[in-house]
Every structure is written in C-alpha cells, then in structure tokens.
Design an enzyme around this catalytic site. Structure first.
Site, PDB file in Angstrom:
ATOM      1  N   HIS A 205       0.821  -1.280   0.143  1.00 15.85           N
ATOM      2  CA  HIS A 205       0.080  -0.038  -0.020  1.00 15.85           C
ATOM      3  C   HIS A 205       0.964   1.384  -0.025  1.00 15.85           C
ATOM      4  O   HIS A 205       0.311   2.366   0.083  1.00 15.85           O
ATOM      5  CB  HIS A 205      -0.943  -0.114   1.202  1.00 15.85           C
ATOM      6  CG  HIS A 205      -0.218   0.142   2.503  1.00 15.85           C
ATOM      7  ND1 HIS A 205       0.261  -0.370   3.433  1.00 15.85           N
ATOM      8  CD2 HIS A 205      -0.079   1.496   3.211  1.00 15.85           C
ATOM      9  CE1 HIS A 205       1.135   0.082   4.320  1.00 15.85           C
ATOM     10  NE2 HIS A 205       0.618   1.435   4.255  1.00 15.85           N
TER      11      HIS A 205
HETATM   12  C1  UD1 Z   1      -1.796   6.061   5.419  1.00 15.10           C
HETATM   13  C2  UD1 Z   1      -0.462   6.736   5.869  1.00 15.10           C
HETATM   14  C3  UD1 Z   1       0.469   5.464   5.904  1.00 15.10           C
HETATM   15  C4  UD1 Z   1       0.054   4.333   6.645  1.00 15.10           C
HETATM   16  C5  UD1 Z   1      -1.225   3.798   6.106  1.00 15.10           C
HETATM   17  C6  UD1 Z   1      -1.891   2.741   6.814  1.00 15.10           C
HETATM   18  C7  UD1 Z   1      -0.199   9.180   5.547  1.00 15.10           C
HETATM   19  C8  UD1 Z   1       0.438   9.966   4.689  1.00 15.10           C
HETATM   20  N1  UD1 Z   1      -0.085   7.667   5.137  1.00 15.10           N
HETATM   21  O1  UD1 Z   1      -1.651   5.700   4.062  1.00 15.10           O
HETATM   22  O2  UD1 Z   1       1.772   6.014   6.531  1.00 15.10           O
HETATM   23  O3  UD1 Z   1       0.990   3.212   6.128  1.00 15.10           O
HETATM   24  O4  UD1 Z   1      -2.250   5.069   6.184  1.00 15.10           O
HETATM   25  O5  UD1 Z   1      -2.782   2.025   6.054  1.00 15.10           O
HETATM   26  O6  UD1 Z   1      -0.731   9.468   6.578  1.00 15.10           O
HETATM   27  N2  UD1 Z   1      -8.924   5.262   1.226  1.00 15.10           N
HETATM   28  C9  UD1 Z   1     -10.263   4.453   0.997  1.00 15.10           C
HETATM   29  N3  UD1 Z   1     -11.069   4.226   2.391  1.00 15.10           N
HETATM   30  C10 UD1 Z   1     -10.253   4.467   3.497  1.00 15.10           C
HETATM   31  C11 UD1 Z   1      -9.201   5.128   3.512  1.00 15.10           C
HETATM   32  C12 UD1 Z   1      -8.267   5.278   2.427  1.00 15.10           C
HETATM   33  O7  UD1 Z   1     -10.795   4.337   0.162  1.00 15.10           O
HETATM   34  O8  UD1 Z   1     -11.052   4.211   4.672  1.00 15.10           O
HETATM   35  C13 UD1 Z   1      -8.317   5.259  -0.206  1.00 15.10           C
HETATM   36  C14 UD1 Z   1      -8.692   6.812  -0.955  1.00 15.10           C
HETATM   37  O9  UD1 Z   1      -8.719   6.664  -2.039  1.00 15.10           O
HETATM   38  C15 UD1 Z   1      -7.405   7.566  -0.391  1.00 15.10           C
HETATM   39  C16 UD1 Z   1      -6.409   6.498  -0.198  1.00 15.10           C
HETATM   40  O10 UD1 Z   1      -7.097   5.187  -0.031  1.00 15.10           O
HETATM   41  O11 UD1 Z   1      -7.032   8.680  -1.096  1.00 15.10           O
HETATM   42  C17 UD1 Z   1      -5.255   6.878   0.643  1.00 15.10           C
HETATM   43  O12 UD1 Z   1      -5.418   6.930   1.791  1.00 15.10           O
HETATM   44  P1  UD1 Z   1      -4.765   7.942   2.999  1.00 15.10           P
HETATM   45  O13 UD1 Z   1      -5.063   7.854   4.281  1.00 15.10           O
HETATM   46  O14 UD1 Z   1      -4.475   9.295   2.297  1.00 15.10           O
HETATM   47  O15 UD1 Z   1      -3.316   7.222   2.968  1.00 15.10           O
HETATM   48  P2  UD1 Z   1      -2.863   5.890   2.929  1.00 15.10           P
HETATM   49  O16 UD1 Z   1      -2.201   5.259   1.787  1.00 15.10           O
HETATM   50  O17 UD1 Z   1      -3.985   5.022   3.539  1.00 15.10           O
HETATM   51  N1  UDP Z   2      -3.572  -5.067   8.843  1.00 12.59           N
HETATM   52  C1  UDP Z   2      -4.913  -5.540   9.171  1.00 12.59           C
HETATM   53  N2  UDP Z   2      -5.542  -6.091   7.939  1.00 12.59           N
HETATM   54  C2  UDP Z   2      -4.905  -5.888   6.752  1.00 12.59           C
HETATM   55  C3  UDP Z   2      -3.619  -5.456   6.602  1.00 12.59           C
HETATM   56  C4  UDP Z   2      -2.936  -4.881   7.692  1.00 12.59           C
HETATM   57  O1  UDP Z   2      -5.307  -5.637  10.131  1.00 12.59           O
HETATM   58  O2  UDP Z   2      -5.574  -6.047   5.550  1.00 12.59           O
HETATM   59  C5  UDP Z   2      -2.968  -4.581  10.308  1.00 12.59           C
HETATM   60  C6  UDP Z   2      -1.823  -5.344  10.347  1.00 12.59           C
HETATM   61  O3  UDP Z   2      -1.750  -6.716  11.018  1.00 12.59           O
HETATM   62  C7  UDP Z   2      -0.776  -4.252  11.385  1.00 12.59           C
HETATM   63  C8  UDP Z   2      -1.339  -2.878  10.926  1.00 12.59           C
HETATM   64  O4  UDP Z   2      -2.779  -3.354  10.081  1.00 12.59           O
HETATM   65  O5  UDP Z   2      -1.306  -4.485  12.619  1.00 12.59           O
HETATM   66  C9  UDP Z   2      -0.502  -2.265   9.935  1.00 12.59           C
HETATM   67  O6  UDP Z   2      -1.067  -1.126   9.116  1.00 12.59           O
HETATM   68  P1  UDP Z   2      -0.846  -0.928   7.702  1.00 12.59           P
HETATM   69  O7  UDP Z   2       0.190  -1.764   7.041  1.00 12.59           O
HETATM   70  O8  UDP Z   2      -1.950  -0.431   6.942  1.00 12.59           O
HETATM   71  O9  UDP Z   2       0.177   0.407   7.944  1.00 12.59           O
HETATM   72  P2  UDP Z   2       1.728   0.662   8.360  1.00 12.59           P
HETATM   73  O10 UDP Z   2       2.033  -0.280   9.403  1.00 12.59           O
HETATM   74  O11 UDP Z   2       2.410   0.450   7.006  1.00 12.59           O
HETATM   75  O12 UDP Z   2       1.879   2.418   8.666  1.00 12.59           O
END
Ligand code: UD1
Ligand code: UDP
Length: 361
Positions: A205
């Site tokens: 992601h």
């Molecule tokens: C964010 C964090 C990242 C973290 C990740 C955990 C920042 C800059 N990044 O990235 O460090 O690893 O969360 O998962 O804060 N979207 C949905 N539904 C949701 C949430 C997001 O559809 O509930 C989609 C939207 O298209 C959105 C995209 O995902 O634009 C990215 O979401 P965003 O929260 O901006 O960043 P993440 O990639 O989730």
């Molecule tokens: N996780 C989850 N379901 C998923 C992917 C990740 O429950 O489909 C959990 C995972 O076990 C861990 C946390 O989400 O506890 C990690 O989050 P993510 O990978 O979204 O973000 P990051 O750690 O890279 O910021």
C-alpha cells in the site's frame, strides 16, 4: 491527569488498543479523537469492534484528500477539539498525516506531546511518513522510542536525553494481547482454503509503490509469478485497489492469487501466524512477521526497522527489482533469523503510561 489521543489510520487503532487499556488500568482519563483519515468499515469500524476500543469522543470525519488539504483540515478540527478538552498530554502514534496534524495543533497550543514510535527513520525524505515523523519528533516533549536504534536516531538529531524513553513496541503488546482471541474467533484459513505454512501473505500500500504504475506492475508480475510455487493471499488496501488496472488484477487472480478485502485484525493475525512467508511494504506488518517468527520480504529500498534485517528475519527487495520477486521470496522463505528482542518484551503500554506520569510538567 487527562490525555487526548488522536488516531485516524488503521495501524493507529491497533497501536492505541493496548495503550488505552493501560491508561484505563492506571485510572487515567483518556479522550479519543478520530480524525476520519480512514473511514471504510474494513479500514476503521471493524478495528473498533474487534479490539473493543471505546467510541471516539470526537469524530472529525476529515476523510481523504491531498496531503495539504487533508492535513490542513485536520489541523483546524484538532485545534478545536484540543481547545475544548485542554489535556495535560496529547498522545500520538506513528507517522501518518493524522499524527502530524495533531502534533502541530498541540504544539501551537503549548500542550505537551508524547509520540509513540518516535525516532523511527528511513532517511528517505520523499516518503510523506518520514516528513511526518521528523516534524512530530521535533515538536514533542516525550519521545517514546520502540528500540535503542530509534533512540540513537533522536540523539543524533540533538533531542535531549531526558525527553527520550525506550518503551518498546506497542504492536508487540497488541499481538500478545489478542493472539488467543484471534485463534478462537478467526476462521480465515478455513474460509480461504489455506493449510498452515503453505502460503505467502502479501500486503502492498506504500505510496512509493502504488503511485508509480511501472513499479506496481512489476510487483504484481512478481506476485503472479510466485503463485506458481506458493499460494499468495493479498488483502488489498483501498489505495492499491484504486491504482490497479483490471488486466494486472485479473492476471494475478487468474494465476490462482487470492485477492481479498482489507482483513480484520484477527484474520490478519491468523494469516500472519500461519504464513510460510510474509511479503509487504507495511511498517507494522514487518514487525508482526518477526513476532510471529515468520520470514519477511519487504518490497522497499530501505526500512525503518533495520534491526530485523540485521537479525536475518527481514530481507529487503528494492521495488525496481520486483521482477526477481519469485526467486528472492523462495530464498527468504527458507531463511530463519537469529533470536533477539530489539523492540522490548510486549509491555510497552505500561512503560508509556508510567512515562506520561513521570514526565508531566
Ligand atoms: C496512510 C498513511 C500511511 C500508513 C497507512 C496505513 C499518510 C501520509 N499515510 O496511508 O503512512 O501506512 O495510512 O494504512 O498518512 N481510502 C479509502 N478508504 C479509506 C481510507 C483510504 O478508500 O477508509 C483510499 C482513498 O482513495 C485515499 C487513499 O486510500 O485517497 C489513501 O488514503 P490515505 O489515508 O491518504 O493514505 P494511506 O495510503 O492509507
Ligand atoms: N492489517 C490488518 N489488515 C490488513 C492489513 C494490515 O489488520 O488487511 C494490520 C496489520 O496486522 C498491522 C497494521 O494493520 O497491525 C499495519 O497497518 P498498515 O500496513 O496499514 O500500515 P503501516 O504499518 O505500514 O503504517
């Protein structure tokens, strides 16, 4: 003593769970603010239910947007919440835009900030997360590092020794706290027809991988190639789903790859535990692989969690070389690291609560 915790993204719900329980055990009052950065049921609501988190006292409903817009809207809304609550501490986790917005809002209101996972560094400033954690660390009062290496990074940046506490990793607390329940409640393996240690679990992601089409294609070509040797299960983050074209997705599933919705925490724990190999670009999943003693292949140029590479549990594969994924993954699967405890012993939450008391001004 009153604490406002700000969460917003999936890993923060998981990190907050053990800390919220430790705060409650210590009789401290916690006000929970959810920025709404993640909002799908599979990215937010499910975690509140499974981890039995208290409902947010303030739900800001910010949602998705560009970095500036999302962070700016959060900053304004968090300022209002903090002004109303007037806490003794702001508690933030990790490196998301929710973390940064909360830290900036509190710093301007002269509210002391405690940062969980302080000092993690990739030394790659093109990552939004690196900017978020560096800025957050430098406006924080209490820096709760997960490891000695994180603490050393902070010292190198001139942060005062008295502000740093090596607390360990709260994600380890969460694994220990919820393992038995995950075992009881999750039927993920049976549902997906997976035998223990017969499959690879993958998550992708990270913006640096999803936002460059040629990288994402190369990673999916690699994962598709791997399905000929090992079943591959991929719970897909919505960001990756949005970036993926139909042809690439169909090639993966057509070759037997299992594409599923973002998994709940209990299902994720079970899949991690029973995987032969974990392939990821997630920060948290790298550490969980180690807690479950499963080899990990990280599709990134670098990692914040260098200790796991040094111990031999984690192998880095630069995304530019993703065409070698099958070969590198099969070699990584056969590799076991040496034992160590770089992130403490799973009792970080109690250390965090104690530090909040001791460092109160
Ligand atoms: C964010 C964090 C990242 C973290 C990740 C955990 C920042 C800059 N990044 O990235 O460090 O690893 O969360 O998962 O804060 N979207 C949905 N539904 C949701 C949430 C997001 O559809 O509930 C989609 C939207 O298209 C959105 C995209 O995902 O634009 C990215 O979401 P965003 O929260 O901006 O960043 P993440 O990639 O989730
Ligand atoms: N996780 C989850 N379901 C998923 C992917 C990740 O429950 O489909 C959990 C995972 O076990 C861990 C946390 O989400 O506890 C990690 O989050 P993510 O990978 O979204 O973000 P990051 O750690 O890279 O910021």
């Amino acid at each position: 003593m009153k604490i406002v915790s700000v969460v917003g993204a999936r890993p923060q719900f998981i990190k907050a769970a053990p800390v919220s329980r430790a705060l409650a055990r210590a009789g401290l009052s916690e006000c929970l603010v959810h920025t709404g950065q993640h909002y799908d049921q599979s990215m937010s609501g499910n975690f509140f239910e499974e981890l039995n988190l208290k409902q947010p006292d303030h739900h800001l409903g910010i949602g998705s947007g560009s970095h500036g817009r999302q962070t700016g809207l959060m900053l304004e809304a968090i300022e209002t919440a903090l002004t109303a609550e007037r806490p003794d501490w702001l508690l933030v986790y990790g490196d998301t835009n929710s973390t940064l917005a909360a830290a900036l809002a509190a710093a301007k209101l002269h509210i002391p900030i405690a940062h969980v996972e302080a000092g993690a560094r990739s030394y790659n400033r093109t990552m939004p997360e690196e900017i978020n954690r560096v800025v957050t660390d430098h406006v924080s009062t209490l820096l709760l590092a997960a490891s000695d290496a994180s603490a050393a990074n902070l010292r190198r940046e001139g942060i005062a020794e008295s502000a740093i506490v090596v607390a360990g990793d709260v994600m380890h607390d969460a694994v220990l706290m919820f393992s038995a329940e995950a075992e009881r409640q999750s039927n993920a393996l049976a549902r997906l027809g997976l035998a223990s240690k017969s499959f690879a679990l993958a998550t992708i992601h990270r913006a640096e991988n999803t936002d460059r089409a040629e990288r994402l294609h190369a990673i999916f070509r690699g994962l598709t190639d791997l399905t000929t040797a090992l079943r591959v299960v991929l719970p897909l983050h919505p960001r990756t789903l949005a970036a993926l074209d139909r042809e690439t997705r169909d090639a993966f599933t057509g070759a037997g790859g299992i594409l599923i919705e973002p998994a709940g925490y209990f299902d994720m724990m079970q899949m991690e535990r029973h995987a032969a190999l974990i392939i990821t670009d997630s920060g948290g999943v790298q550490k969980e692989a180690f807690y479950q003693q499963v080899p990990c292949l990280t599709i990134r140029d670098e990692t914040e969690w260098t200790e796991l590479v040094e111990l031999g549990w984690n192998t880095l594969l630069p995304p530019e070389q993703a065409d070698r994924l099958r070969e590198v993954a099969l070699a990584a699967r056969a590799r076991k690291g040496v034992q160590g405890a770089p992130y403490g012993d799973g009792r970080a939450a109690d250390i965090i609560v104690r530090s909040l008391r001791e460092h109160r001004r």
